[in-house]
Design a protein around this motif. Structure first.
Motif, PDB file in Angstrom:
ATOM      1  N   ASN A 204       0.830  -1.204   0.000  1.00 24.00           N
ATOM      2  CA  ASN A 204       0.000   0.000   0.000  1.00 24.00           C
ATOM      3  C   ASN A 204       0.864   1.254   0.000  1.00 24.00           C
ATOM      4  N   ALA A 205       0.204   2.394   0.134  1.00 22.10           N
ATOM      5  CA  ALA A 205       0.913   3.675   0.069  1.00 22.10           C
ATOM      6  C   ALA A 205       1.061   4.293   1.453  1.00 22.10           C
ATOM      7  N   SER A 206       1.062   3.454   2.466  1.00 22.98           N
ATOM      8  CA  SER A 206       1.173   3.965   3.829  1.00 22.98           C
ATOM      9  C   SER A 206       2.396   4.864   3.967  1.00 22.98           C
ATOM     10  N   GLY A 207       2.186   6.022   4.543  1.00 23.08           N
ATOM     11  CA  GLY A 207       3.284   6.957   4.770  1.00 23.08           C
ATOM     12  C   GLY A 207       3.263   8.150   3.845  1.00 23.08           C
ATOM     13  N   ILE A 208       2.740   7.982   2.616  1.00 19.11           N
ATOM     14  CA  ILE A 208       2.800   9.107   1.679  1.00 19.11           C
ATOM     15  C   ILE A 208       1.738  10.159   1.972  1.00 19.11           C
TER      16      ILE A 208
ATOM     17  N   GLY B 268       0.259   4.845  13.282  1.00 16.97           N
ATOM     18  CA  GLY B 268       1.157   4.556  12.166  1.00 16.97           C
ATOM     19  C   GLY B 268       1.818   5.837  11.687  1.00 16.97           C
ATOM     20  N   HIS B 269       2.131   5.891  10.399  1.00 14.19           N
ATOM     21  CA  HIS B 269       2.816   7.060   9.841  1.00 14.19           C
ATOM     22  C   HIS B 269       2.009   8.342  10.066  1.00 14.19           C
ATOM     23  N   ILE B 270       0.710   8.273   9.796  1.00 13.13           N
ATOM     24  CA  ILE B 270      -0.130   9.466   9.940  1.00 13.13           C
ATOM     25  C   ILE B 270      -0.232   9.869  11.400  1.00 13.13           C
ATOM     26  N   GLY B 271      -0.497   8.896  12.264  1.00 16.39           N
ATOM     27  CA  GLY B 271      -0.624   9.189  13.681  1.00 16.39           C
ATOM     28  C   GLY B 271       0.630   9.811  14.259  1.00 16.39           C
TER      29      GLY B 271
END
Length: 323
Positions: free
Chosen positions: A97-101, A153-156
């Protein structure tokens, strides 16, 4: 025409296309991001998909082909609940997935919503259209308040970083209780109702799984302190809309900033539209100015490993957890 193909359903910049071709010289790069583009390549020879377009994939019969050589899909979203995960697992297809972008734009949207409410910017926009000068409003500050970030995660993590810049206390909530940077405290998800009353602001960034559907329900809202500010930039179905509306009516939630909804687009007859204590954005918080570059950076790292026969190092979906 090469025997193997990479179907590009998300747009690539010319320089990124060149890099991808250099890393996978034996693969045909198939540009498929234009709306009217048709697949002019044997569907059974497609080995990698970059991005996702459900209609195009179904039309081509990519997932149904008995001779399919599809090995890996790189989607352009962080959430993957719209994918047929059971089928992909059964077929042994890798999914990244694109997690982090999306962490920077979504985190900025979170604070945009909070400031729109707390600094009465949302009201000012309405008043400006009606030529109303309203200088007797009570404004609130974020500084000194406590923010609970559900999903670290990245967003949090990025939300936590910005919260610290606003001089806020931060509480992180995740499945394992693992420590996360920028969080003053960490609780496990099952402990949320025991501690949610500690927060002035609650941010939902949960993915959608069988465990998180309607995670925010009457029970959770009833344990919040009076006047909590609630933001949802996770997944719409992780919040029970009827229970949220009741929490707003009861005053448990003083304001809700919502970017995602149980049904999208949000129905024109939804009572959420007409509420002054709700701010609606149409699932755009993840829209990123540098989206194409950030997505390619994830793909580039994985493609490099794939070409060398190594395990994909970035954002590989665990089919047991569905994220």
């Amino acid at each position: 025409m090469k025997e193997k193909g990479i179907w590009l359903l998300s747009k690539m910049k010319p320089e990124h296309l060149k890099k991808a071709q250099e890393m996978a010289p034996d693969h045909e790069m198939i540009k498929g991001w234009e709306e009217d583009s048709n697949l002019d390549f044997p569907v059974e020879n497609i080995e990698i998909v970059y991005g996702w377009n459900k209609d195009k994939v179904q039309k081509a019969g990519l997932l149904e082909s008995e001779d399919s050589q599809l090995k890996w899909i790189q989607v352009s979203s962080a959430g993957v609940d719209y994918m047929d995960l059971a089928h992909l697992k059964e077929q042994g297809i890798l999914l990244t997935n694109a997690s982090g972008i999306h962490s920077i734009p979504i985190a900025e949207s979170v604070f945009g919503m909070l400031l729109a409410h707390g600094r009465k910017i949302q009201q000012a926009v309405v008043d400006q259209a009606q030529h109303i000068w309203r200088d007797d409003q009570k404004l609130v500050e974020l500084s000194g308040k406590t923010m609970m970030i559900v999903g670290t995660g990245h967003i949090g993590k990025e939300v936590g970083r910005l919260a610290k810049a606003f001089n806020m206390e931060t509480i992180g909530v995740n499945r394992s209780g693992r420590e996360v940077e920028y969080m003053d405290k960490i609780y496990r998800q099952p402990e949320l109702t025991d501690h949610v009353e500690e927060a002035d602001v609650v941010i939902n960034i949960l993915p959608l799984t069988s465990e998180t559907e309607h995670f925010f329900d009457e029970k959770v809202f009833s344990h919040m302190k009076e006047g909590t500010l609630f933001i949802n930039v996770g997944r719409g179905p992780s919040v029970n809309t009827e229970d949220l509306i009741q929490a707003l009516d009861d005053g448990k939630v003083a304001f809700a900033g919502l970017d995602v909804f149980e049904t999208e687009p949000l129905g024109k007859d939804s009572p959420l539209w007409d509420r002054k204590d709700v701010l609606i954005t149409p699932h755009i918080s993840g829209n990123a100015e540098h989206y194409n570059t950030r997505l390619f950076e994830v793909f580039e790292e994985n493609l490099h490993a794939y070409a060398e026969g190594k395990e994909l190092p970035k954002n590989l979906i665990d089919y047991e957890k569905n994220y």
